[in-house]
Motif scaffolding. Structure first.
Motif, short mmCIF file in Angstrom:
data_model
loop_
_atom_site.label_atom_id
_atom_site.label_comp_id
_atom_site.label_asym_id
_atom_site.label_seq_id
_atom_site.Cartn_x
_atom_site.Cartn_y
_atom_site.Cartn_z
N GLY A 1 0.85 -1.22 -0.04
CA GLY A 1 -0.24 0.01 0.09
C GLY A 1 0.91 1.27 -0.02
N GLY B 1 0.31 6.14 5.00
CA GLY B 1 0.68 5.20 5.89
C GLY B 1 1.92 4.68 5.34
N GLY B 2 1.66 3.80 4.08
CA GLY B 2 3.04 3.07 3.36
C GLY B 2 4.03 4.19 3.07
N VAL C 1 -11.03 8.24 -2.46
CA VAL C 1 -12.02 8.88 -1.67
C VAL C 1 -11.70 9.67 -0.29
CG1 VAL C 1 -14.49 8.71 -1.25
CG2 VAL C 1 -13.54 7.36 -3.02
N GLY D 1 -4.78 0.14 3.61
CA GLY D 1 -6.04 0.82 3.93
C GLY D 1 -7.03 0.09 4.37
N ALA E 1 -18.70 6.17 3.80
CA ALA E 1 -18.79 7.73 3.36
C ALA E 1 -19.00 7.61 1.76
CB ALA E 1 -17.51 8.25 3.71
C1 LIG Z 1 -14.92 10.09 2.30
C2 LIG Z 1 -13.59 9.92 3.07
C3 LIG Z 1 -13.32 11.24 3.42
C4 LIG Z 1 -12.07 11.36 4.28
N1 LIG Z 1 -11.60 12.58 4.47
C5 LIG Z 1 -10.40 12.59 5.19
C6 LIG Z 1 -9.85 13.96 5.50
O1 LIG Z 1 -10.38 15.29 4.95
N2 LIG Z 1 -8.77 14.10 6.18
C7 LIG Z 1 -8.24 13.02 6.74
O2 LIG Z 1 -7.27 13.05 7.53
N3 LIG Z 1 -8.61 11.96 6.53
C8 LIG Z 1 -9.74 11.41 5.66
N4 LIG Z 1 -10.22 10.48 5.61
C9 LIG Z 1 -9.59 9.15 5.87
C10 LIG Z 1 -8.25 8.91 5.08
O3 LIG Z 1 -8.90 8.99 3.75
C11 LIG Z 1 -7.41 7.58 5.52
O4 LIG Z 1 -7.44 7.37 6.85
C12 LIG Z 1 -6.27 7.36 4.96
O5 LIG Z 1 -6.32 7.76 3.42
C13 LIG Z 1 -5.41 6.32 5.36
O6 LIG Z 1 -4.35 6.04 4.66
P1 LIG Z 1 -3.50 4.66 4.61
O7 LIG Z 1 -2.19 4.83 3.89
O8 LIG Z 1 -3.76 4.14 5.69
O9 LIG Z 1 -4.58 4.12 3.45
P2 LIG Z 1 -4.99 4.60 1.98
O10 LIG Z 1 -4.80 5.88 1.78
O11 LIG Z 1 -6.38 3.86 1.88
O12 LIG Z 1 -4.02 3.54 1.08
C14 LIG Z 1 -3.97 2.28 0.84
C15 LIG Z 1 -3.40 1.89 -0.35
O13 LIG Z 1 -3.21 0.42 -0.35
C16 LIG Z 1 -3.41 0.06 -1.86
N5 LIG Z 1 -3.83 -1.45 -1.72
C17 LIG Z 1 -5.17 -1.88 -1.44
N6 LIG Z 1 -5.18 -3.16 -1.57
C18 LIG Z 1 -4.25 -3.48 -2.01
C19 LIG Z 1 -3.55 -4.84 -2.38
N7 LIG Z 1 -4.32 -6.10 -2.30
N8 LIG Z 1 -2.29 -5.04 -2.88
C20 LIG Z 1 -1.60 -3.74 -3.13
N9 LIG Z 1 -2.16 -2.55 -2.69
C21 LIG Z 1 -3.33 -2.49 -2.19
C22 LIG Z 1 -4.43 0.95 -2.22
O14 LIG Z 1 -4.49 1.03 -3.77
C23 LIG Z 1 -4.03 2.30 -1.78
O15 LIG Z 1 -3.11 2.98 -2.49
C24 LIG Z 1 -11.34 10.18 4.80
C25 LIG Z 1 -11.87 9.01 4.26
C26 LIG Z 1 -12.99 8.85 3.50
C27 LIG Z 1 -13.70 7.64 3.15
#
Ligand SMILES: Cc1cc2nc3c(=O)[nH]c(=O)nc-3n(C[C@H](O)[C@H](O)[C@H](O)COP(=O)(O)OP(=O)(O)OC[C@H]3O[C@@H](n4cnc5c(N)ncnc54)[C@H](O)[C@@H]3O)c2cc1C
Length: 378
Positions: free
Chosen positions: A15, A19-20, A47, A150, A172
């Motif tokens: 990912g 975070g990643g 999103v 995610g 959402a």
């Molecule tokens: C509608 C909405 C509005 C939001 N608004 C806000 C905001 O304004 N401010 C805020 O701070 N937070 C907000 N959030 C929360 C925020 O988007 C997340 O908490 C944040 O993106 C988490 O980051 P992450 O790196 O953990 O995961 P993500 O950003 O989701 O990244 C995960 C990555 O993993 C990849 N992945 C998934 N499955 C696989 C797989 N099988 N193999 C390889 N790769 C994979 C995906 O393609 C993605 O690129 C919102 C969430 C939603 C749903």
């Protein structure tokens, strides 16, 4: 069995979201061979409202002047808040208290500068234990996996097979698009003033956010199965109030995230740990998930450096302790929710129409979290 041509790495980060990429950046110059795998090719959409707080800028060492040269960056100095269907009030600050970004740009920027090798357009499909860690998709050998995929992270799913409950999940929907000059003239949303409107039962909220000409409208609610009906109520309200005409809104996309603390989650095991939404780190009050994703990514990187290549569950236990130190243990949030239940029942709607409560509690404490000390890391 390992295929003879198998590729190897020390740390595989599944990912490339905030975070990643933060974990990967934290491992720069560690001497470890780090590979970030993502099923999407970047730039990719996520999103999200795209609201980041100043601690995010500090955590990422973000050079805002450099960033804004080629990317949308909207400083925020005011908020318009209210209850859907009711009156709204404005709260003004004398400095920038947040920024608006577009996730397709922001995540791409962070991933490009993280310093790790990337394998994009490449989903993790299978992970099997092997002698030295893991065999991924039958051909990639990794000593440690960081699950940063995610909300739907396959690594998190594997670690939490025994407890797949959807408790604490927020559903959402959001739409983001560039306004034409004509559409802009029909909208009353101001770029420096995001608008937040709470559902009458205070179990969620909708927002409108204009970022460098891109309008983002969305709504999120806890445990809601019929979100489209609530979304329609919200967009009807925006239309009636003259904030955003309903007919200009594009197609809404759905996503989900988990609020931190409501449900116990497994976040470590031998040679594997989780960060960000894969754990379910979003703030129970505001849904902010970018900052906790970055913070867990950085805490994980510090921990991985300290491990000296011993990725046993016992050694990785320190990571879980550090996450609890920073965010509290699961039991600290028995009533985790956008808004605490007791408040919802008795005082909620009334207080939300007062200037004092809106500034001191709703905005400063719940949304801007100004009481939180900066994360010490590195
Ligand atoms: C509608 C909405 C509005 C939001 N608004 C806000 C905001 O304004 N401010 C805020 O701070 N937070 C907000 N959030 C929360 C925020 O988007 C997340 O908490 C944040 O993106 C988490 O980051 P992450 O790196 O953990 O995961 P993500 O950003 O989701 O990244 C995960 C990555 O993993 C990849 N992945 C998934 N499955 C696989 C797989 N099988 N193999 C390889 N790769 C994979 C995906 O393609 C993605 O690129 C919102 C969430 C939603 C749903």
């Amino acid at each position: 069995m390992i295929a003879p041509e198998s590729e190897t790495c020390d740390v595989l980060i599944v990912g490339g979201g905030p975070g990643g990429s933060s974990c990967a950046r934290g491992l720069r110059d560690s001497g470890l061979d780090v590979l970030v795998m993502d099923k999407a090719t970047f730039p990719r959409d996520k999103v999200c409202a795209g609201w980041i707080t100043p601690p995010v800028v500090d955590l990422l060492d973000l050079d805002l002047d450099d960033y804004k040269r080629e990317h949308a960056l909207q400083p925020i100095t005011r908020f318009r808040t209210g209850i859907i269907g009711g009156p709204a009030i404005e709260t003004e600050y004398d400095k920038t208290v947040s920024y608006g970004i577009r996730r397709c740009e922001f995540d791409d920027y962070l991933l490009k500068r993280c310093g790790a090798r990337t394998q994009l357009g490449s989903p993790l499909k299978t992970m099997e234990r092997s002698e030295n860690g893991w065999l991924i998709n039958g051909s990639l050998q990794a000593k440690l996996i960081v699950g940063a995929g995610g909300h739907f992270c396959p690594v998190a799913r594997r670690l939490n097979q025994a407890n797949p409950s959807e408790k604490s999940v927020v559903l959402a929907q959001e739409t983001e698009f560039e306004l034409t000059p004509e559409q802009q003239s029909l909208c009353r949303v101001k770029p420096d003033t995001p608008e937040l409107y709470f559902c009458r039962d205070l179990k969620g909220y909708g927002w409108c956010f204009l970022k460098d000409g891109f309008l983002n409208v969305g709504i999120g609610r806890e445990g809601e199965k019929q979100l489209s009906a609530v979304r329609d109520e919200f967009t009807d309200y925006l239309d009636r109030e003259g904030r955003v005409p309903k007919e200009i809104l594009g197609k809404f996309k759905g996503h989900a995230y988990r609020l931190y603390g409501l449900q116990k989650r497994t976040i470590i095991d031998d040679s594997v740990l989780l960060v960000g939404d894969a754990i379910g780190m979003a703030s129970p009050q505001s849904g902010e998930g970018i900052r906790p994703a970055i913070e867990t990514g950085l805490i994980a990187a510090d921990m991985i450096r300290d491990c000296q290549r011993d990725y046993s569950k016992a050694r990785l236990g320190t990571y879980q302790e550090k996450v609890f130190d920073r965010f509290g243990e699961w039991s600290d949030h028995p009533e985790a929710s956008f808004i605490p239940a007791a408040f919802r029942q008795f005082l909620g709607r009334r207080l939300m129409s007062t200037q004092w409560f809106t500034r001191m509690v709703l905005l400063d404490r719940w949304f801007l979290q100004q009481h939180l000390l900066p994360l010490v890391h590195g």
